[in-house]
Design an enzyme around this catalytic site. Structure first.
Site, PDB file in Angstrom:
ATOM      1  N   CYS A   1      69.000  94.321  11.653  1.00 55.40           N
ATOM      2  CA  CYS A   1      69.944  94.503  12.750  1.00 55.40           C
ATOM      3  C   CYS A   1      70.714  95.816  12.575  1.00 55.40           C
ATOM      4  O   CYS A   1      70.643  96.463  11.541  1.00 55.40           O
ATOM      5  CB  CYS A   1      70.923  93.335  12.798  1.00 55.40           C
ATOM      6  SG  CYS A   1      70.111  91.721  12.860  1.00 55.40           S
TER       7      CYS A   1
ATOM      8  N   ARG B   1      66.647  99.202  15.559  1.00 57.96           N
ATOM      9  CA  ARG B   1      66.794  98.177  14.529  1.00 57.96           C
ATOM     10  C   ARG B   1      66.807  96.762  15.107  1.00 57.96           C
ATOM     11  O   ARG B   1      66.798  95.790  14.338  1.00 57.96           O
ATOM     12  CB  ARG B   1      68.081  98.413  13.732  1.00 57.96           C
ATOM     13  CG  ARG B   1      68.118  99.725  12.989  1.00 57.96           C
ATOM     14  CD  ARG B   1      69.359  99.812  12.119  1.00 57.96           C
ATOM     15  NE  ARG B   1      69.326  98.831  11.060  1.00 57.96           N
ATOM     16  CZ  ARG B   1      68.770  99.013   9.866  1.00 57.96           C
ATOM     17  NH1 ARG B   1      68.162 100.150   9.593  1.00 57.96           N
ATOM     18  NH2 ARG B   1      68.785  98.067   8.951  1.00 57.96           N
TER      19      ARG B   1
ATOM     20  N   TRP C   1      68.230  91.797  15.576  1.00 58.05           N
ATOM     21  CA  TRP C   1      66.822  91.461  15.396  1.00 58.05           C
ATOM     22  C   TRP C   1      66.820  90.047  14.836  1.00 58.05           C
ATOM     23  O   TRP C   1      67.140  89.819  13.684  1.00 58.05           O
ATOM     24  CB  TRP C   1      66.175  92.431  14.416  1.00 58.05           C
ATOM     25  CG  TRP C   1      64.700  92.230  14.269  1.00 58.05           C
ATOM     26  CD1 TRP C   1      64.056  91.392  13.412  1.00 58.05           C
ATOM     27  CD2 TRP C   1      63.685  92.886  15.011  1.00 58.05           C
ATOM     28  NE1 TRP C   1      62.716  91.490  13.574  1.00 58.05           N
ATOM     29  CE2 TRP C   1      62.444  92.399  14.546  1.00 58.05           C
ATOM     30  CE3 TRP C   1      63.688  93.843  16.029  1.00 58.05           C
ATOM     31  CZ2 TRP C   1      61.236  92.839  15.070  1.00 58.05           C
ATOM     32  CZ3 TRP C   1      62.477  94.259  16.535  1.00 58.05           C
ATOM     33  CH2 TRP C   1      61.264  93.782  16.054  1.00 58.05           C
TER      34      TRP C   1
ATOM     35  N   ASN D   1      73.937  92.206   8.987  1.00 61.46           N
ATOM     36  CA  ASN D   1      72.535  92.602   8.921  1.00 61.46           C
ATOM     37  C   ASN D   1      71.964  91.996   7.654  1.00 61.46           C
ATOM     38  O   ASN D   1      72.560  92.117   6.586  1.00 61.46           O
ATOM     39  CB  ASN D   1      72.438  94.132   8.872  1.00 61.46           C
ATOM     40  CG  ASN D   1      71.042  94.634   8.577  1.00 61.46           C
ATOM     41  OD1 ASN D   1      70.069  93.938   8.817  1.00 61.46           O
ATOM     42  ND2 ASN D   1      70.943  95.841   8.055  1.00 61.46           N
ATOM     43  N   GLY D   2      70.812  91.312   7.754  1.00 63.47           N
ATOM     44  CA  GLY D   2      70.193  90.741   6.567  1.00 63.47           C
ATOM     45  C   GLY D   2      70.108  89.239   6.630  1.00 63.47           C
ATOM     46  O   GLY D   2      70.143  88.631   7.703  1.00 63.47           O
TER      47      GLY D   2
ATOM     48  N   GLU E   1      42.011  98.030   5.270  1.00 66.39           N
ATOM     49  CA  GLU E   1      43.250  98.544   5.861  1.00 66.39           C
ATOM     50  C   GLU E   1      43.456 100.019   5.530  1.00 66.39           C
ATOM     51  O   GLU E   1      43.871 100.803   6.378  1.00 66.39           O
ATOM     52  CB  GLU E   1      44.447  97.710   5.383  1.00 66.39           C
ATOM     53  CG  GLU E   1      45.799  98.180   5.870  1.00 66.39           C
ATOM     54  CD  GLU E   1      45.945  98.196   7.384  1.00 66.39           C
ATOM     55  OE1 GLU E   1      46.915  98.821   7.855  1.00 66.39           O
ATOM     56  OE2 GLU E   1      45.093  97.619   8.107  1.00 66.39           O
TER      57      GLU E   1
ATOM     58  N   LYS F   1      43.691 103.120   8.277  1.00 63.97           N
ATOM     59  CA  LYS F   1      44.798 104.081   8.363  1.00 63.97           C
ATOM     60  C   LYS F   1      44.263 105.504   8.408  1.00 63.97           C
ATOM     61  O   LYS F   1      44.748 106.330   9.180  1.00 63.97           O
ATOM     62  CB  LYS F   1      45.753 103.915   7.162  1.00 63.97           C
ATOM     63  CG  LYS F   1      46.574 102.647   7.168  1.00 63.97           C
ATOM     64  CD  LYS F   1      47.712 102.643   8.157  1.00 63.97           C
ATOM     65  CE  LYS F   1      47.420 101.955   9.452  1.00 63.97           C
ATOM     66  NZ  LYS F   1      46.920 100.615   9.494  1.00 63.97           N
TER      67      LYS F   1
ATOM     68  N   GLU G   1      42.671 106.125  11.835  1.00 66.09           N
ATOM     69  CA  GLU G   1      43.637 106.141  12.929  1.00 66.09           C
ATOM     70  C   GLU G   1      44.396 107.454  13.028  1.00 66.09           C
ATOM     71  O   GLU G   1      44.611 107.969  14.123  1.00 66.09           O
ATOM     72  CB  GLU G   1      44.661 105.008  12.737  1.00 66.09           C
ATOM     73  CG  GLU G   1      44.167 103.623  13.070  1.00 66.09           C
ATOM     74  CD  GLU G   1      45.253 102.596  12.836  1.00 66.09           C
ATOM     75  OE1 GLU G   1      45.523 101.791  13.746  1.00 66.09           O
ATOM     76  OE2 GLU G   1      45.842 102.570  11.735  1.00 66.09           O
TER      77      GLU G   1
ATOM     78  N   HIS H   1      23.372  98.458  -0.750  1.00 67.40           N
ATOM     79  CA  HIS H   1      22.487  97.927   0.296  1.00 67.40           C
ATOM     80  C   HIS H   1      22.539  98.784   1.560  1.00 67.40           C
ATOM     81  O   HIS H   1      22.317  98.275   2.657  1.00 67.40           O
ATOM     82  CB  HIS H   1      22.858  96.480   0.618  1.00 67.40           C
ATOM     83  CG  HIS H   1      22.630  95.542  -0.517  1.00 67.40           C
ATOM     84  ND1 HIS H   1      21.382  95.094  -0.866  1.00 67.40           N
ATOM     85  CD2 HIS H   1      23.489  95.011  -1.411  1.00 67.40           C
ATOM     86  CE1 HIS H   1      21.475  94.297  -1.918  1.00 67.40           C
ATOM     87  NE2 HIS H   1      22.753  94.228  -2.272  1.00 67.40           N
TER      88      HIS H   1
ATOM     89  N   LYS I   1      50.455 101.140  20.673  1.00 69.64           N
ATOM     90  CA  LYS I   1      51.046 100.208  19.721  1.00 69.64           C
ATOM     91  C   LYS I   1      50.690  98.770  20.051  1.00 69.64           C
ATOM     92  O   LYS I   1      50.415  97.965  19.170  1.00 69.64           O
ATOM     93  CB  LYS I   1      52.572 100.384  19.700  1.00 69.64           C
ATOM     94  CG  LYS I   1      53.272  99.551  18.629  1.00 69.64           C
ATOM     95  CD  LYS I   1      52.895 100.003  17.245  1.00 69.64           C
ATOM     96  CE  LYS I   1      53.591  99.203  16.169  1.00 69.64           C
ATOM     97  NZ  LYS I   1      53.060  99.498  14.828  1.00 69.64           N
TER      98      LYS I   1
END
Length: 609
Positions: A2, A27, A74, A101-102, A482, A486, A489, A505, A604
């Site tokens: 947040c 945030r 958030w 926040n948290g 992954e 990256k 992308e 193979h 996105k």
């Protein structure tokens, strides 16, 4: 994740708070609110939705308040609803309010104690306990009350308190979450990011963990909670521009988000792991149904699919249940076989991925229990599934996912351990040990990100190579998938990722002296097999870049370059081993002069089939 902004000084502060919240909206944008200290009491405006909704609710007519707090949320605990928007109050809502926040990890215990004292709660949040704690300890001295409340809290958080009886005073504290002081001319700011007040001042003071700070227009006082002693603090000046402020000093959003991963992982684990105990509210299945599950299907696309592949290894190993990760866009057209004893997990960072949503609808219609994993409350996936678990990574601006991947993996670790606990497929002491190790991962992630590594040198040698091959086995395979994604992308370099055992193979035909081969060779029961595959690539002249575990001297005999990551349980290595691959892809893309935040042809959120 947040956003917090506070102001004390001579100016009318409502517009300053709203301006600060604009800079913090990245945030969180589930809801927002302000508290203004007026003569007759605290005046609140809260609104659900983005900041524009709050601005309309606050109106343009005049508050003359010169002390106030603002917050953009958030959501992590409690629905996205006005009652859960900050600022949050104690029982005497006209006197005291907080923004936070948290996560307060021990809020359940604290709430029970406060309710037994007669305190009444009006929200579903964990943060509200802080308002009531301060209220419980308040006896005319707000700073002392905040110190006493701080000592009772567990978790990671930053909060600021406003009290009507103390005009021109705000009191804040932090533990492993950002909070910073801004210094103006006879005015002061408290915020979760310098960006919130950068238009007003570039002079700052930093707050350390375990400190309470009190600001008045004349300055800030820092107090060590453990000793009660006042702590001197130097002033510094930042040289960010506006765009740099939004990126918190990083050159791109992607780099900022890579470095936010320890916090995102810590937030996601949060109060779900406390002192070796697992709390997984939101799973939506009774222990009996968890024991009776016969199969798990994981559906996702792109990076989210790779997190699902990580989950296959840990769910099968820890919970001893068959797992089938699949690409949602393929699975939905396969006429899949499902039953009521199948758990179908759909993973979507945005909660709006069209193929994943369609696959989940099909699964639900077939009678399976559907579980959504997403980063955003109120999105479409939450309406398509039987139950939801949220990652708590905060807003991810860069198109290429980084912190949402590691947050998804962290949450899937918890799901695997929950099933293992209920199905009794792991001893309780082993589960407790794994939870403790999970709890330590954010510190290990931060240690790696803050350390010195040869990534820049490796990137400079290979950024112009025409092709990369990534190899891994077991838990290293999804890490390679992954890492290769990256690189594709953001650098546009053709890249393949394979199980190292499959390399001979077919893909071995692609290798020559110009080929960089990135191998995940962290410690595991298949390490010797990975080394054997590395030797096969080197025999063809390829240049090996190995990701290995700290202390492994052997790997240096088999690789041209080695990037070491901290030691942890082999299955937990996924969240550490992916970090150097993210940074390697990032540096290669930057050396090629590319826009890493907005790669060509990509979006996105993919809302079309």
């Amino acid at each position: 994740m947040c956003g917090i902004i506070g102001y004390v000084g001579p100016r009318e502060c409502k517009s300053l708070l709203l301006q600060g919240l604009e800079r913090l909206e990245y945030r969180g944008y589930d809801s927002a609110g302000v508290a203004l200290l007026e003569d007759e009491g605290l005046d609140y405006v809260r609104a659900v939705g983005n900041l524009q909704v709050l601005k309309e609710a606050a109106g343009s007519n005049g508050s003359h308040s010169t002390t106030g707090l603002g917050h953009t949320r958030w959501a992590t605990h409690g629905r996205v609803a006005e009652q859960n928007a900050h600022p949050l109050t104690g029982c005497e809502d006209s006197r005291l309010a907080i923004v936070l926040n948290g996560i307060v990890e021990n809020y359940r215990e604290l709430k029970g104690s406060l309710e037994s004292d007669g305190h009444t709660f009006s929200s579903e949040t964990d943060a509200e306990v802080v308002a009531h704690l301060v209220e419980r300890h308040y006896d005319g001295d707000l700073v002392t009350a905040v110190e006493a409340a701080y000592k009772e809290l567990e978790g990671h958080f930053a909060f600021v308190v406003i009290h009507h009886d103390h005009p021109n005073l705000l009191v804040g504290a932090r533990l492993e979450c950002p909070l910073v002081v801004g210094i103006g001319d006879d005015e002061m700011f408290l915020a979760s990011s310098i960006a919130a007040f950068l238009r007003e001042t570039r002079r700052v003071q930093l707050i350390e963990d375990g400190e309470v700070v009190a600001i008045t227009p004349q300055g800030a006082t820092f107090i060590d909670v453990a000793t009660g002693a006042e702590v001197p603090r130097d002033e510094m000046e930042v040289d960010w521009d506006d765009e740099g402020a939004e990126k918190q000093g990083y050159e791109t959003f992607m780099l900022k988000e890579i470095y936010e991963q320890p916090d995102a992982f810590r937030e996601t684990i949060g109060d779900r792991v406390r002192h070796g105990r697992l709390e997984l509210e939101g799973l939506g299945l009774s222990d009996k149904r968890l024991r009776n599950l016969r199969r798990v299907v994981i559906l996702a696309c792109g990076t989210a699919y790779h997190s699902g592949v990580v989950a296959r290894y840990v769910l099968e190993e820890w919970a001893r249940i068959p797992v089938e990760p699949d690409i949602a866009s393929e699975w939905r057209y396969r006429n899949p076989v499902l039953s009521k004893d199948t758990l179908v997990i759909g993973i979507s960072q945005s909660g709006e991925t069209a193929d994943t949503l369609a696959a989940l609808r099909l699964a639900r219609e077939s009678g399976a229990h559907t579980l959504g994993i997403t980063n955003l409350m109120g999105t479409q996936i939450t309406r398509e599934v039987d139950s939801v678990l949220y990652t708590r990574a905060g807003l991810e601006t860069s198109v290429a996912a980084s912190k949402t991947f590691t947050a998804q993996v962290g949450l899937l670790y918890l799901v695997a351990l929950k099933l293992a606990q209920v199905r009794r497929t792991l001893p309780e002491e082993e589960i407790a040990s794994l939870l403790d190790e999970l709890d330590s991962l954010p510190d290990k992630m931060a240690a790696f990100l803050d350390g010195d590594h040869p990534i820049e040198e490796i990137a400079r040698r290979h950024f112009d190579k025409p092709f990369f091959l990534y190899l891994g086995r077991n838990i290293g395979l999804p890490v390679c998938l992954e890492g290769a994604l990256k690189l594709k992308e953001i650098s546009y370099i053709p890249t393949e990722a394979y199980s190292a055992g499959e390399m001979k193979h077919g893909p071995i035909a692609l290798l020559d002296e110009s080929t960089p081969v990135v191998c995940v060779a962290t410690d595991s029961h298949v390490y010797d097999k990975v080394v054997s595959n590395i030797q096969e690539t080197r025999a063809r002249g390829a240049q090996v870049i190995a990701i290995a575990t700290d202390g492994n001297e052997d790997i240096q005999h088999h690789a041209d370059d080695v990037i070491f990551v901290p030691r942890t349980h082999p299955f937990l290595q996924a969240v550490l081993a992916v970090l150097p691959l993210q940074l390697l892809a990032y540096r290669i893309a930057r050396l090629r002069g590319l826009n890493v935040d907005q790669p060509r042809n990509l979006a996105k959120t993919v809302t079309v089939e």
